[in-house]
Motif scaffolding. Structure first.
Motif, mmCIF file in Angstrom:
data_model
loop_
_atom_site.group_PDB
_atom_site.id
_atom_site.type_symbol
_atom_site.label_atom_id
_atom_site.label_comp_id
_atom_site.label_asym_id
_atom_site.label_seq_id
_atom_site.Cartn_x
_atom_site.Cartn_y
_atom_site.Cartn_z
ATOM 1 N N HIS A 73 -39.719 -17.796 39.245
ATOM 2 C CA HIS A 73 -39.802 -17.227 40.512
ATOM 3 C C HIS A 73 -39.172 -17.487 41.774
ATOM 4 O O HIS A 73 -38.645 -18.560 41.661
ATOM 5 C CB HIS A 73 -41.487 -17.373 40.882
ATOM 6 C CG HIS A 73 -42.527 -17.426 39.727
ATOM 7 N ND1 HIS A 73 -42.595 -16.131 39.108
ATOM 8 C CD2 HIS A 73 -43.094 -18.299 39.100
ATOM 9 C CE1 HIS A 73 -43.536 -16.446 38.039
ATOM 10 N NE2 HIS A 73 -44.038 -17.719 37.950
ATOM 11 N N SER A 74 -39.177 -16.969 42.612
ATOM 12 C CA SER A 74 -38.137 -17.344 43.818
ATOM 13 C C SER A 74 -38.432 -18.753 44.155
ATOM 14 O O SER A 74 -40.026 -18.933 44.650
ATOM 15 C CB SER A 74 -38.308 -16.279 45.026
ATOM 16 O OG SER A 74 -37.380 -15.458 44.824
ATOM 17 N N ARG A 131 -37.437 -21.482 47.448
ATOM 18 C CA ARG A 131 -36.751 -21.466 48.716
ATOM 19 C C ARG A 131 -36.751 -23.130 48.991
ATOM 20 O O ARG A 131 -35.966 -23.474 50.005
ATOM 21 C CB ARG A 131 -37.157 -20.652 49.598
ATOM 22 C CG ARG A 131 -37.248 -19.215 49.441
ATOM 23 C CD ARG A 131 -37.660 -18.467 50.347
ATOM 24 N NE ARG A 131 -37.504 -16.849 50.067
ATOM 25 C CZ ARG A 131 -38.291 -16.350 49.131
ATOM 26 N NH1 ARG A 131 -39.220 -16.669 48.725
ATOM 27 N NH2 ARG A 131 -38.184 -15.067 49.085
ATOM 28 N N GLY A 154 -36.576 -17.890 57.029
ATOM 29 C CA GLY A 154 -36.833 -17.370 55.579
ATOM 30 C C GLY A 154 -37.498 -19.049 54.690
ATOM 31 O O GLY A 154 -37.595 -18.838 53.376
ATOM 32 N N TRP A 162 -32.326 -15.341 45.040
ATOM 33 C CA TRP A 162 -31.423 -14.356 45.323
ATOM 34 C C TRP A 162 -31.389 -14.101 46.897
ATOM 35 O O TRP A 162 -32.417 -13.992 47.273
ATOM 36 C CB TRP A 162 -31.855 -12.871 44.749
ATOM 37 C CG TRP A 162 -31.536 -12.627 43.454
ATOM 38 C CD1 TRP A 162 -32.191 -12.856 42.241
ATOM 39 C CD2 TRP A 162 -30.057 -11.928 43.101
ATOM 40 N NE1 TRP A 162 -31.559 -12.672 41.115
ATOM 41 C CE2 TRP A 162 -30.313 -12.047 41.385
ATOM 42 C CE3 TRP A 162 -29.022 -11.753 43.595
ATOM 43 C CZ2 TRP A 162 -29.358 -11.649 40.711
ATOM 44 C CZ3 TRP A 162 -27.999 -11.137 42.613
ATOM 45 C CH2 TRP A 162 -28.117 -11.151 41.498
ATOM 46 N N VAL A 163 -30.421 -14.044 47.675
ATOM 47 C CA VAL A 163 -30.351 -14.272 48.935
ATOM 48 C C VAL A 163 -29.393 -13.183 49.624
ATOM 49 O O VAL A 163 -28.092 -13.683 49.478
ATOM 50 C CB VAL A 163 -29.845 -15.713 49.708
ATOM 51 C CG1 VAL A 163 -30.375 -15.431 51.159
ATOM 52 C CG2 VAL A 163 -30.957 -16.720 49.154
ATOM 53 N N GLY A 178 -29.786 -11.463 52.726
ATOM 54 C CA GLY A 178 -29.916 -11.120 54.011
ATOM 55 C C GLY A 178 -30.037 -12.701 54.870
ATOM 56 O O GLY A 178 -29.047 -12.908 55.736
ATOM 57 N N THR A 179 -30.732 -13.700 54.395
ATOM 58 C CA THR A 179 -31.061 -14.666 55.221
ATOM 59 C C THR A 179 -30.479 -16.041 54.992
ATOM 60 O O THR A 179 -30.490 -17.131 54.425
ATOM 61 C CB THR A 179 -32.617 -15.171 54.941
ATOM 62 O OG1 THR A 179 -32.844 -15.265 53.682
ATOM 63 C CG2 THR A 179 -33.482 -13.920 55.495
ATOM 64 N N VAL A 233 -44.164 -18.727 43.038
ATOM 65 C CA VAL A 233 -45.501 -18.093 42.416
ATOM 66 C C VAL A 233 -45.274 -16.506 41.953
ATOM 67 O O VAL A 233 -43.924 -16.180 42.572
ATOM 68 C CB VAL A 233 -46.353 -18.093 43.607
ATOM 69 C CG1 VAL A 233 -47.254 -19.351 43.671
ATOM 70 C CG2 VAL A 233 -46.040 -17.104 44.656
ATOM 71 N N PRO A 271 -36.948 -9.747 39.859
ATOM 72 C CA PRO A 271 -36.994 -10.087 41.229
ATOM 73 C C PRO A 271 -36.302 -8.675 41.755
ATOM 74 O O PRO A 271 -35.313 -8.310 41.275
ATOM 75 C CB PRO A 271 -36.306 -11.358 41.659
ATOM 76 C CG PRO A 271 -35.282 -11.441 40.412
ATOM 77 C CD PRO A 271 -36.004 -10.764 39.404
ATOM 78 N N ALA A 310 -35.102 -7.180 46.041
ATOM 79 C CA ALA A 310 -35.192 -7.314 47.428
ATOM 80 C C ALA A 310 -36.244 -7.223 48.248
ATOM 81 O O ALA A 310 -36.897 -6.026 47.859
ATOM 82 C CB ALA A 310 -33.899 -6.665 48.015
ATOM 83 N N LEU A 317 -28.283 -3.401 43.684
ATOM 84 C CA LEU A 317 -28.352 -5.040 43.111
ATOM 85 C C LEU A 317 -29.394 -4.935 42.432
ATOM 86 O O LEU A 317 -29.478 -5.512 41.442
ATOM 87 C CB LEU A 317 -28.419 -5.590 44.672
ATOM 88 C CG LEU A 317 -27.360 -6.391 44.839
ATOM 89 C CD1 LEU A 317 -27.429 -7.323 46.349
ATOM 90 C CD2 LEU A 317 -26.820 -7.459 44.032
ATOM 91 N N ASP A 318 -30.462 -4.581 42.887
ATOM 92 C CA ASP A 318 -31.724 -4.498 42.180
ATOM 93 C C ASP A 318 -31.774 -4.049 40.651
ATOM 94 O O ASP A 318 -32.454 -4.572 39.949
ATOM 95 C CB ASP A 318 -33.056 -3.789 42.852
ATOM 96 C CG ASP A 318 -33.520 -4.639 44.096
ATOM 97 O OD1 ASP A 318 -32.954 -5.890 44.501
ATOM 98 O OD2 ASP A 318 -34.118 -3.991 44.928
HETATM 99 C C1 LIG Z 1 -31.097 -8.340 46.041
HETATM 100 C C2 LIG Z 1 -32.050 -9.270 46.580
HETATM 101 C C3 LIG Z 1 -32.008 -10.060 47.811
HETATM 102 C C4 LIG Z 1 -32.779 -11.017 48.327
HETATM 103 N N1 LIG Z 1 -32.580 -11.354 49.680
HETATM 104 C C5 LIG Z 1 -33.457 -12.356 50.161
HETATM 105 C C6 LIG Z 1 -33.115 -12.834 51.375
HETATM 106 O O1 LIG Z 1 -32.277 -12.695 52.232
HETATM 107 N N2 LIG Z 1 -34.236 -13.957 51.718
HETATM 108 C C7 LIG Z 1 -34.854 -14.248 51.026
HETATM 109 O O2 LIG Z 1 -36.010 -15.195 51.410
HETATM 110 N N3 LIG Z 1 -35.318 -13.708 49.916
HETATM 111 C C8 LIG Z 1 -34.547 -12.904 49.365
HETATM 112 N N4 LIG Z 1 -34.760 -12.329 48.191
HETATM 113 C C9 LIG Z 1 -35.992 -12.805 47.419
HETATM 114 C C10 LIG Z 1 -37.162 -11.552 47.184
HETATM 115 O O3 LIG Z 1 -37.711 -11.778 48.392
HETATM 116 C C11 LIG Z 1 -37.796 -12.130 45.899
HETATM 117 O O4 LIG Z 1 -37.109 -12.024 44.664
HETATM 118 C C12 LIG Z 1 -38.955 -11.051 45.758
HETATM 119 O O5 LIG Z 1 -39.999 -11.102 46.625
HETATM 120 C C13 LIG Z 1 -39.562 -11.206 44.337
HETATM 121 O O6 LIG Z 1 -40.078 -12.346 44.062
HETATM 122 P P1 LIG Z 1 -39.783 -13.174 42.787
HETATM 123 O O7 LIG Z 1 -38.227 -13.462 42.908
HETATM 124 O O8 LIG Z 1 -40.534 -14.373 42.931
HETATM 125 O O9 LIG Z 1 -40.082 -12.493 41.512
HETATM 126 C C14 LIG Z 1 -33.947 -11.256 47.489
HETATM 127 C C15 LIG Z 1 -34.215 -10.648 46.413
HETATM 128 C C16 LIG Z 1 -33.210 -9.847 45.751
HETATM 129 C C17 LIG Z 1 -33.322 -9.396 44.423
#
Ligand SMILES: Cc1cc2nc3c(=O)[nH]c(=O)nc-3n(C[C@H](O)[C@H](O)[C@H](O)COP(=O)(O)O)c2cc1C
Length: 229
Positions: free
Chosen positions: A17-18, A20, A68, A112-113, A115-116, A146, A182, A184, A211-212
């Motif tokens: 899961h993401s 940060r 973020g 994955w980031v 934007g931020t 989560v 994941p 965006a 990308l997705d």
């Molecule tokens: C291509 C891509 C770009 C993303 N860019 C950001 C970002 O700029 N900042 C951020 O906090 N999360 C970013 N995310 C994370 C997503 O918010 C997160 O992957 C999504 O909510 C799904 O949650 P999970 O990764 O826990 O499954 C990005 C995810 C992807 C796939």
């Protein structure tokens, strides 16, 4: 060559899961080496110029990164490639997710980031004609994150729920992994279908959807062992 088990990757898909917020720890040298070897392989196969950057807190020292909620983010994989590469974004998604899942098996958490982060502050070396598509923050997480909320299967798969049990087991495994991928803003704009004995994944248009798409395709293939169109 770094060998990892097929089962490990399937586990990694479920467990990732993401994250940060990271612990204030450097990436272990043995983990760094394994990632570097895999990055080299990915670059040779794809023509991308993916780079691992460690100990660079500046890239996430921006208003957007704080907004973020990034903490101790100082290691990242920069997804870079020539603007002339066909389907550059999709390729970055595909190979980036391969790296994300191996990182997970090493005990490294990721986010994955696109934007931020500070685009101008990224320390990776970009050649003329190349573009930094996005970065992947990485480190030892304060938590394991989560699971994301997901759209209902009926929105993500063209096979009706009544017909799903009759599809091959590999297709069902691939679909489950696609749903765990994941995307965006958790936008999940993709759709999985079955054309004869071939899985097809398409996406609606929109920012970051290519990308997705690469990320989702990698998850599907890694879990199902079947190539996706
Ligand atoms: C291509 C891509 C770009 C993303 N860019 C950001 C970002 O700029 N900042 C951020 O906090 N999360 C970013 N995310 C994370 C997503 O918010 C997160 O992957 C999504 O909510 C799904 O949650 P999970 O990764 O826990 O499954 C990005 C995810 C992807 C796939």
């Amino acid at each position: 060559m770094y060998y990892y088990l097929y089962m490990d990757i399937k586990e990694a898909i479920k467990e990732r899961h993401s994250v940060r917020q990271f612990k204030d720890l450097p990436v272990k040298s043995e983990d760094k080496e394994k990632l570097e070897v895999l990055i080299k392989e990915c670059n040779a196969e794809s023509g991308l110029n993916i780079q691992l950057v460690t100990d660079d807190p500046e890239c996430f020292d921006t208003f957007l990164a704080h907004y973020g909620k990034f903490k101790n983010a100082k290691n990242y994989i920069a997804m870079i490639g020539s603007k002339s590469i066909d389907k550059l974004d999709q390729k970055c998604g595909y190979y980036g997710q391969k790296l994300v899942l191996v990182a997970q098996t090493l005990g490294l958490n990721t986010c994955w980031v696109a934007g931020t982060y500070g685009k101008g502050k990224c320390k990776a070396d970009k050649n003329a004609g190349e573009k930094i598509v996005c970065v992947i923050a990485l480190g030892y997480g304060e938590s394991q994150g989560v699971a994301h909320k997901s759209k209902p299967v009926s929105k993500l798969c063209k096979v009706s729920e009544a017909d799903l049990p009759a599809t091959p087991a590999w297709f069902q495994e691939g679909l489950e992994a696609a749903i765990l991928a994941p995307t965006a803003l958790n936008q999940q704009k993709f759709q999985v279908s079955l054309d004869g004995d071939e899985a097809v994944i398409t996406t609606k248009r929109g920012p970051m959807t290519q990308l997705d798409l690469g990320i989702v395709k990698y998850n599907f293939e890694a879990a199902s062992g079947h190539k996706v169109r």
